[in-house]
Design an enzyme around this catalytic site. Sequence first.
Site, PDB file in Angstrom:
ATOM      1  N   LYS A  13     -37.355  19.147 -53.612  1.00 30.64           N
ATOM      2  CA  LYS A  13     -36.582  18.004 -54.117  1.00 30.64           C
ATOM      3  C   LYS A  13     -36.401  18.047 -55.631  1.00 30.64           C
ATOM      4  O   LYS A  13     -35.303  17.881 -56.139  1.00 30.64           O
ATOM      5  CB  LYS A  13     -37.289  16.668 -53.784  1.00 30.64           C
ATOM      6  CG  LYS A  13     -37.461  16.364 -52.327  1.00 30.64           C
ATOM      7  CD  LYS A  13     -37.980  14.945 -52.123  1.00 30.64           C
ATOM      8  CE  LYS A  13     -39.365  14.670 -52.650  1.00 30.64           C
ATOM      9  NZ  LYS A  13     -40.449  15.307 -51.918  1.00 30.64           N
ATOM     10  N   ARG A  87     -39.608   6.124 -50.150  1.00 31.72           N
ATOM     11  CA  ARG A  87     -40.539   6.876 -49.307  1.00 31.72           C
ATOM     12  C   ARG A  87     -41.025   6.049 -48.130  1.00 31.72           C
ATOM     13  O   ARG A  87     -41.841   6.534 -47.349  1.00 31.72           O
ATOM     14  CB  ARG A  87     -41.740   7.274 -50.149  1.00 31.72           C
ATOM     15  CG  ARG A  87     -41.724   8.730 -50.610  1.00 31.72           C
ATOM     16  CD  ARG A  87     -42.865   8.857 -51.579  1.00 31.72           C
ATOM     17  NE  ARG A  87     -43.433  10.142 -51.710  1.00 31.72           N
ATOM     18  CZ  ARG A  87     -43.273  10.916 -52.784  1.00 31.72           C
ATOM     19  NH1 ARG A  87     -42.455  10.561 -53.748  1.00 31.72           N
ATOM     20  NH2 ARG A  87     -43.916  12.050 -52.883  1.00 31.72           N
ATOM     21  N   ARG A 121     -47.531  26.247 -56.755  1.00 26.13           N
ATOM     22  CA  ARG A 121     -46.637  25.558 -57.688  1.00 26.13           C
ATOM     23  C   ARG A 121     -47.286  25.320 -59.052  1.00 26.13           C
ATOM     24  O   ARG A 121     -48.454  24.973 -59.154  1.00 26.13           O
ATOM     25  CB  ARG A 121     -46.240  24.207 -57.081  1.00 26.13           C
ATOM     26  CG  ARG A 121     -45.386  23.369 -58.015  1.00 26.13           C
ATOM     27  CD  ARG A 121     -44.649  22.299 -57.295  1.00 26.13           C
ATOM     28  NE  ARG A 121     -45.492  21.198 -56.840  1.00 26.13           N
ATOM     29  CZ  ARG A 121     -45.002  20.110 -56.269  1.00 26.13           C
ATOM     30  NH1 ARG A 121     -43.714  19.984 -56.045  1.00 26.13           N
ATOM     31  NH2 ARG A 121     -45.810  19.157 -55.878  1.00 26.13           N
ATOM     32  N   ARG A 154     -50.765  20.777 -60.397  1.00 30.60           N
ATOM     33  CA  ARG A 154     -50.966  19.351 -60.116  1.00 30.60           C
ATOM     34  C   ARG A 154     -52.248  19.124 -59.328  1.00 30.60           C
ATOM     35  O   ARG A 154     -52.574  19.906 -58.445  1.00 30.60           O
ATOM     36  CB  ARG A 154     -49.765  18.816 -59.315  1.00 30.60           C
ATOM     37  CG  ARG A 154     -48.576  18.537 -60.193  1.00 30.60           C
ATOM     38  CD  ARG A 154     -47.348  18.185 -59.420  1.00 30.60           C
ATOM     39  NE  ARG A 154     -47.565  17.231 -58.343  1.00 30.60           N
ATOM     40  CZ  ARG A 154     -46.573  16.652 -57.666  1.00 30.60           C
ATOM     41  NH1 ARG A 154     -45.318  16.935 -57.957  1.00 30.60           N
ATOM     42  NH2 ARG A 154     -46.826  15.806 -56.702  1.00 30.60           N
ATOM     43  N   ARG A 165     -50.808  14.528 -47.844  1.00 28.04           N
ATOM     44  CA  ARG A 165     -49.445  14.141 -48.244  1.00 28.04           C
ATOM     45  C   ARG A 165     -48.462  14.386 -47.101  1.00 28.04           C
ATOM     46  O   ARG A 165     -47.545  13.590 -46.887  1.00 28.04           O
ATOM     47  CB  ARG A 165     -49.028  14.913 -49.505  1.00 28.04           C
ATOM     48  CG  ARG A 165     -49.780  14.410 -50.735  1.00 28.04           C
ATOM     49  CD  ARG A 165     -49.730  15.398 -51.874  1.00 28.04           C
ATOM     50  NE  ARG A 165     -48.393  15.592 -52.392  1.00 28.04           N
ATOM     51  CZ  ARG A 165     -48.023  16.675 -53.080  1.00 28.04           C
ATOM     52  NH1 ARG A 165     -48.886  17.659 -53.294  1.00 28.04           N
ATOM     53  NH2 ARG A 165     -46.813  16.763 -53.556  1.00 28.04           N
TER      54      ARG A 165
HETATM   55  P1  AMP Z   1     -44.171  13.361 -56.053  1.00 27.06           P
HETATM   56  O1  AMP Z   1     -44.151  14.098 -57.359  1.00 27.06           O
HETATM   57  O2  AMP Z   1     -42.820  12.819 -55.678  1.00 27.06           O
HETATM   58  O3  AMP Z   1     -44.809  14.155 -54.952  1.00 27.06           O
HETATM   59  O4  AMP Z   1     -45.102  12.059 -56.284  1.00 27.06           O
HETATM   60  C1  AMP Z   1     -46.448  12.189 -56.661  1.00 27.06           C
HETATM   61  C2  AMP Z   1     -47.240  10.975 -56.229  1.00 27.06           C
HETATM   62  O5  AMP Z   1     -46.717   9.795 -56.877  1.00 27.06           O
HETATM   63  C3  AMP Z   1     -47.166  10.651 -54.736  1.00 27.06           C
HETATM   64  O6  AMP Z   1     -48.098  11.376 -53.965  1.00 27.06           O
HETATM   65  C4  AMP Z   1     -47.477   9.154 -54.739  1.00 27.06           C
HETATM   66  O7  AMP Z   1     -48.853   8.899 -54.917  1.00 27.06           O
HETATM   67  C5  AMP Z   1     -46.737   8.674 -56.001  1.00 27.06           C
HETATM   68  N1  AMP Z   1     -45.345   8.282 -55.681  1.00 27.06           N
HETATM   69  C6  AMP Z   1     -44.202   8.834 -56.176  1.00 27.06           C
HETATM   70  N2  AMP Z   1     -43.111   8.241 -55.661  1.00 27.06           N
HETATM   71  C7  AMP Z   1     -43.564   7.282 -54.804  1.00 27.06           C
HETATM   72  C8  AMP Z   1     -42.946   6.337 -53.939  1.00 27.06           C
HETATM   73  N3  AMP Z   1     -41.598   6.236 -53.844  1.00 27.06           N
HETATM   74  N4  AMP Z   1     -43.741   5.508 -53.219  1.00 27.06           N
HETATM   75  C9  AMP Z   1     -45.070   5.565 -53.309  1.00 27.06           C
HETATM   76  N5  AMP Z   1     -45.740   6.450 -54.075  1.00 27.06           N
HETATM   77  C10 AMP Z   1     -44.999   7.303 -54.826  1.00 27.06           C
END
Ligand code: AMP
Length: 209
Positions: A13, A87, A121, A154, A165
């Site tokens: 993404k 999400r 990553r 990360r 996740r």
């Molecule tokens: P990502 O980089 O998109 O994988 O986001 C990293 C972390 O941020 C996720 O595992 C969640 O803990 C939090 N997060 C990001 N976007 C959302 C969302 N729309 N709803 C809830 N938690 C989020």
Amino acid sequence: MKIVIFGPPGSGKGTYASRLEKRLGVPHISTGDLVREEIRNRTPLGRTIEKYSSSGTLVPDEIITEILKKRVASELSRGFILEGYPRTVGQAEQLEKITRVDVVVNLNVPDKIIVDRLSARLQCKSCGAIYNERTMKPKVSGKCDKCGGELFRRVDDQPEVIRERLRVYREASEPVVDFYRSRNLLRDVVNDDPNADPGQIVDQILKLI
Ligand code: AMP
């Protein structure tokens, strides 16, 4: 144009959204990056949400929606490429109240590719650019090609957090696909080739939107 890039963690993404930002000239908004920024800056909000992010669970809808609202407010006329939000179906309903979206790109990637990709990553601390130790290496090890920033792994890209996740994605996020399919906004992109060139996937997305 208001685009949502949807898909499981590790489906690409962020990579595709940042390339689309350059091709379309509309800003890429990533709630994951906004969350990491709050945590890095050690804000009171950052301290509250760190426990969710580091364990691979979702930040509660009300908190993440407030974070998004603040960032998106200035882009409502220009448009955006939104990545990592919504999400949950609750977030999709909130987004409908904030603004309409034109199209939702749904990335379909097998779990095996996701786990391999996330465990290799790397991300730039300064500009957020994404690399892969095997397939998208930086020119100089540990340094960002674009800005020279330091690359990091990360905390949520550890195998047991990746599994959590993916579980959370299946349970809470997959119903969002039906939400947008029923509104006729969903466009599916299938990527089951671990060596696919990101540029080709972006071309495919551009044809669909
Ligand atoms: P990502 O980089 O998109 O994988 O986001 C990293 C972390 O941020 C996720 O595992 C969640 O803990 C939090 N997060 C990001 N976007 C959302 C969302 N729309 N709803 C809830 N938690 C989020």
